[in-house]
Design an enzyme around this catalytic site. Structure first.
Site, PDB file in Angstrom:
ATOM      1  CG  ASN A 179      -1.720   1.238   1.391  1.00  0.00           C
ATOM      2  OD1 ASN A 179      -1.746   2.079   0.480  1.00  0.00           O
ATOM      3  ND2 ASN A 179      -2.387   1.385   2.518  1.00  0.00           N
ATOM      4  CD1 TRP A 180       3.436   0.953  -2.940  1.00  0.00           C
ATOM      5  CD2 TRP A 180       3.472   2.153  -4.832  1.00  0.00           C
ATOM      6  NE1 TRP A 180       4.107   0.212  -3.896  1.00  0.00           N
ATOM      7  CE2 TRP A 180       4.138   0.927  -5.068  1.00  0.00           C
ATOM      8  CE3 TRP A 180       3.357   3.058  -5.887  1.00  0.00           C
ATOM      9  CZ2 TRP A 180       4.702   0.595  -6.307  1.00  0.00           C
ATOM     10  CZ3 TRP A 180       3.924   2.731  -7.129  1.00  0.00           C
ATOM     11  CH2 TRP A 180       4.591   1.508  -7.321  1.00  0.00           C
ATOM     12  CE  LYS A 181      -0.172   3.160   4.825  1.00  0.00           C
ATOM     13  NZ  LYS A 181      -0.113   3.236   6.266  1.00  0.00           N
TER      14      LYS A 181
ATOM     15  CD  GLU B 190      -2.930   5.382   6.847  1.00  0.00           C
ATOM     16  OE1 GLU B 190      -2.919   5.437   5.605  1.00  0.00           O
ATOM     17  OE2 GLU B 190      -2.017   4.844   7.512  1.00  0.00           O
TER      18      GLU B 190
ATOM     19  N   GLY C 248       2.919  -1.152   4.297  1.00  0.00           N
ATOM     20  CA  GLY C 248       2.957   0.283   4.030  1.00  0.00           C
ATOM     21  C   GLY C 248       4.370   0.730   3.713  1.00  0.00           C
ATOM     22  N   GLY C 249       5.020   1.374   4.682  1.00  0.00           N
ATOM     23  CA  GLY C 249       6.351   1.977   4.471  1.00  0.00           C
ATOM     24  C   GLY C 249       7.338   1.106   3.717  1.00  0.00           C
TER      25      GLY C 249
END
Ligand code: 13P
Length: 252
Positions: A9-11, A99, A235-236
């Site tokens: 998930n690159w956000k 989020e 994520g990160g």
């Protein structure tokens, strides 16, 4: 046997230049991975056309979207429908990420409506659920998670629900460097699997339940070796090819 699934998930990260470099490194690294490891990346919506082109002809990496609007079309400035995503080779759509729930006020009802929109376009919903630190400390983890699942199931019905991927992401572990221990995560995944079995029957054994929250190459293996953890939502670490590939390797 369930395949392991690792989704990045690159956000709200990435740029046309950065994405090209990251995807090229992933394309180079993926052939050395076990063919049963399923891999997906979720870039920002505006980058989906670029990633679709970069991945054309590379069927080992699937594309996901981070969000969708629940309506089919209309006066919803700034929004993107499921049919619009479907014009590109989008397989997964993340729904109910914490989020989106906390920063953008998404309710269980909205998430259920989005789920229906995604399923109607034959994409796979990745339904994210998770408890806050306060809820965990008050021993409410199980009731919070099961109510997040229930509110969607009652709208979608069993058949559609059973085609989803579930992602357990404890809010206190997201972007904090704090991971649930493999035992803590497995205990929750086992409760989720049991709930799925009770409501959906046999198909629950084939459903993938991912863990998300500060997954890194060095903690991935012990998490993924738990019975009911079928991979991760990253994520990160998904923004760095070496780290993401390291996590995919740990899933083998
Ligand atoms: P981190 O891996 O950065 O903790 O993020 C997890 C997440 O929110 C994935 O959706």
């Amino acid at each position: 046997m369930r395949n392991k699934l690792i989704i990045g998930n690159w956000k709200m990260h990435g740029s046309v230049v950065e994405n090209a470099a990251l995807i090229e490194q992933l394309i180079q690294g993926v052939p050395s991975l076990d063919a049963n490891t399923e891999i997906g990346v979720c870039p920002c919506a505006i980058h989906i056309p670029q990633i679709s082109e970069l991945l054309a002809g590379h069927d080992r990496i699937d594309i996901g979207a981070q969000n969708v609007n629940e309506h089919t079309s209309g006066a919803f400035t700034g929004e993107i429908s499921a049919a619009m995503l479907r014009e590109f080779p989008v397989k997964y759509v993340l729904l109910g990420h914490s989020e989106r729930r906390t920063l953008f006020g998404e309710t269980d009802e909205m998430i259920a409506a989005k789920f229906v929109a995604v399923a109607n376009e034959q994409m796979t919903p990745v339904l994210c659920i998770g408890e806050s630190l306060q809820q965990r400390e008050q021993n409410k983890t199980e009731s919070v998670l099961l109510s997040q699942l229930e509110s969607v199931l009652k709208v979608t019905g069993k058949e559609s629900f059973s085609k989803a991927v579930i992602a357990y992401e404890p809010i206190w572990a997201i972007g904090t460097g704090k991971t649930a221990t493999p035992e803590q995560a497995q205990a929750v995944h086992q409760v989720l699997r049991h709930w799925l079995a009770t409501h959906l029957g046999e198909v629950s054994q084939r459903m993938q339940i991912l863990y998300g929250g500060s997954v890194k190459p060095d903690n991935a293996k012990t998490l993924f070796s738990q019975n009911d953890i079928d991979g991760g939502l990253i994520g990160g670490a998904s923004l760095n090819a070496e780290a993401f590939l390291g996590i995919c390797e740990a899933a083998q």
